[in-house]
Design a protein around this motif. Structure first.
Motif, short mmCIF file in Angstrom:
data_model
loop_
_atom_site.label_atom_id
_atom_site.label_comp_id
_atom_site.label_asym_id
_atom_site.label_seq_id
_atom_site.Cartn_x
_atom_site.Cartn_y
_atom_site.Cartn_z
N PRO A 167 0.86 -1.11 0.05
CA PRO A 167 -0.04 -0.08 -0.20
C PRO A 167 0.82 1.36 -0.15
O PRO A 167 1.76 1.37 0.77
CB PRO A 167 -0.91 -0.12 1.25
CG PRO A 167 -0.04 -0.92 2.07
CD PRO A 167 0.97 -1.86 1.36
N LYS A 168 0.47 2.26 -0.80
CA LYS A 168 1.10 3.60 -0.61
C LYS A 168 0.44 4.60 0.33
O LYS A 168 -0.69 4.64 0.42
CB LYS A 168 1.05 4.10 -2.18
CG LYS A 168 1.79 3.12 -3.27
CD LYS A 168 1.71 3.82 -4.60
CE LYS A 168 2.73 3.13 -5.43
NZ LYS A 168 2.19 2.33 -6.43
N THR A 169 1.44 4.95 1.20
CA THR A 169 0.78 5.98 2.04
C THR A 169 1.61 7.27 2.01
O THR A 169 2.75 7.54 1.58
CB THR A 169 0.93 5.34 3.44
OG1 THR A 169 2.24 5.17 3.81
CG2 THR A 169 0.14 4.12 3.69
N THR A 170 1.09 8.47 2.24
CA THR A 170 1.75 9.83 2.39
C THR A 170 1.63 10.05 3.93
O THR A 170 0.15 10.13 4.24
CB THR A 170 1.06 10.76 1.32
OG1 THR A 170 1.20 10.00 -0.11
CG2 THR A 170 1.75 11.95 1.37
N THR A 171 2.46 10.77 4.35
CA THR A 171 2.37 11.35 5.65
C THR A 171 2.23 12.71 5.83
O THR A 171 3.41 13.28 5.05
CB THR A 171 3.61 10.73 6.72
OG1 THR A 171 3.55 9.32 6.59
CG2 THR A 171 3.41 11.15 7.87
N ASN A 172 1.46 13.27 6.01
CA ASN A 172 1.46 14.75 6.19
C ASN A 172 1.66 15.32 7.63
O ASN A 172 0.76 14.74 8.59
CB ASN A 172 0.07 15.33 5.80
CG ASN A 172 0.09 16.01 4.47
OD1 ASN A 172 0.93 16.29 4.09
ND2 ASN A 172 -1.08 16.19 3.97
#
Length: 91
Positions: free
Chosen positions: A7-12
């Motif tokens: 899974p691709k995740t982006t952390t903000n």
């Protein structure tokens, strides 16, 4: 599982902590420490400056900034490292 299945995740926001400075006296007693750490809600970065120079007194100063503001500040005031400039595509 292959890398394409992950899974691709982006952390903000901010995560973790980084120690920036530690000062010691001649007897190796810590006098001061400065670190960056993420806030509990991950929406900001906190610079924590702890002054231990007076025996029995610990003074802690905290400054807060958002990750976006910190990035903008570094880009505006920081020096670009040699070899880090990327060629821009010509039109």
């Amino acid at each position: 599982m292959t890398p394409t299945d992950l899974p691709k995740t982006t952390t903000n926001g901010a995560l973790g902590a980084m120690h920036l400075l530690a000062e010691y006296d001649a007897q190796e007693n810590q006098l001061r420490r400065v670190r960056l750490e993420a806030s509990s809600d991950s929406r900001s970065v906190i610079l924590v400056d702890t002054d231990l120079r007076r025996p029995g007194v610990q003074r802690e100063t905290r400054h807060e900034i958002t990750p976006a503001e910190l990035i903008a500040l570094i880009r505006a005031r920081g020096a670009e490292l040699p070899g880090e400039n990327h060629a821009r595509a010509s039109i």
